[in-house]
Scaffold this active site. Structure first.
Site, PDB file in Angstrom:
ATOM      1  CE  LYS A  13      -2.179   1.308   3.622  1.00 39.76           C
ATOM      2  NZ  LYS A  13      -3.078   1.712   4.724  1.00 39.76           N
ATOM      3  NE  ARG A  88      -8.165   2.110  11.280  1.00 41.89           N
ATOM      4  CZ  ARG A  88      -7.248   1.888  10.349  1.00 41.89           C
ATOM      5  NH1 ARG A  88      -7.625   1.496   9.138  1.00 41.89           N
ATOM      6  NH2 ARG A  88      -5.985   2.034  10.605  1.00 41.89           N
ATOM      7  NE  ARG A 127       9.597  -9.705   4.912  1.00 41.93           N
ATOM      8  CZ  ARG A 127       8.738  -8.713   4.751  1.00 41.93           C
ATOM      9  NH1 ARG A 127       8.426  -8.306   3.541  1.00 41.93           N
ATOM     10  NH2 ARG A 127       8.200  -8.124   5.798  1.00 41.93           N
ATOM     11  NE  ARG A 161      11.246  -6.692   9.431  1.00 42.08           N
ATOM     12  CZ  ARG A 161      10.447  -5.802   8.893  1.00 42.08           C
ATOM     13  NH1 ARG A 161      10.813  -5.166   7.802  1.00 42.08           N
ATOM     14  NH2 ARG A 161       9.274  -5.550   9.416  1.00 42.08           N
ATOM     15  NE  ARG A 172       2.498  -6.626  11.448  1.00 40.59           N
ATOM     16  CZ  ARG A 172       3.696  -6.911  10.991  1.00 40.59           C
ATOM     17  NH1 ARG A 172       3.858  -7.352   9.759  1.00 40.59           N
ATOM     18  NH2 ARG A 172       4.746  -6.738  11.742  1.00 40.59           N
TER      19      ARG A 172
END
Ligand SMILES: [Zn+2]
Length: 214
Positions: A13, A88, A127, A161, A172
């Site tokens: 995004k 929202r 990744r 990470r 998420r």
């Protein structure tokens, strides 16, 4: 042109918003950024927001509406907006309509970058990067030519990470769905929602968005 851009983390995004800003001269309005800027600048709305936050309370919809109104007035009629992270709730969607209408504006498009959750999990959890030079790799999609050796610098240490794990990605996604669920039906009823495959190549995503705006 005023649009809402929606997409879960990992859908690209930020990149697409940036391209819209560059190609169409739109301004990205993130409520978090606007709030911080208003507090820092000490505007009347900023001072109000600061007092509320210092009291440990949530900034009200009225304050957010006032912030958006101020920002739209400062932008001038010729500049379109990309709304990011707002609205929202159904009440905020209604406020946004009123804010725009009172300035002779309307919401033209709601564009959602769709992702396949399982594919997104595979993309993000696989990744890793070279600890020495930072070159990015992926367990499935981009392995080093020689296993355990960085193509670019010959390093042998790699890192991941900590939040690139399945649980974080799925959490998420659930948060994203919960945030957008109240507003998507409102805009769907108006026929202004378009969906783009956020898993596609970035340039292909941009082309799809351009086709919607054309
Ligand atoms: Zn390296």
């Amino acid at each position: 042109m005023n649009i809402i851009l929606l997409g879960p983390p990992g859908a690209g995004k930020g990149t697409q918003a940036q391209r819209l800003v560059e190609r169409h001269g739109l301004k990205q309005l993130s409520t978090g950024d606007m709030l911080r800027a208003a507090v820092k600048a000490g505007t009347p709305v900023g001072l109000q927001a600061k007092a509320v936050m210092e009291a440990g309370q949530l900034v009200s919809d009225e304050i957010v509406s006032a912030l958006i109104g101020d920002e739209l007035d400062a932008m001038g009629a010729g500049t379109g907006a990309i709304f990011d992270g707002y609205p929202r709730t159904a009440a905020q969607a209604e406020s946004l309509d009123a804010i725009l209408a009172s300035r002779g504006r309307q919401l033209d498009h709601v564009i959602e970058l769709e992702v396949n959750e399982d594919a997104l999990v595979a993309r993000i959890t696989g990744r890793y990067t070279c600890a020495t030079c930072g070159k990015g790799y992926h367990d499935t999609f981009e392995k080093p030519k020689v296993e355990g050796t960085c193509d670019k610098c010959g390093g042998h240490e790699f890192k991941r990470r900590p939040d690139d794990n399945e649980e974080t990605v799925r959490t998420r996604m659930a948060e994203y769905r919960a945030k957008t669920a109240p507003i998507l039906p409102i805009y769907e009823a108006r026929g202004i929602v378009s969906r783009v495959d956020g898993m596609a190549d970035m340039d292909a995503v941009t082309a799809s968005i351009e086709a919607i705006l054309a």
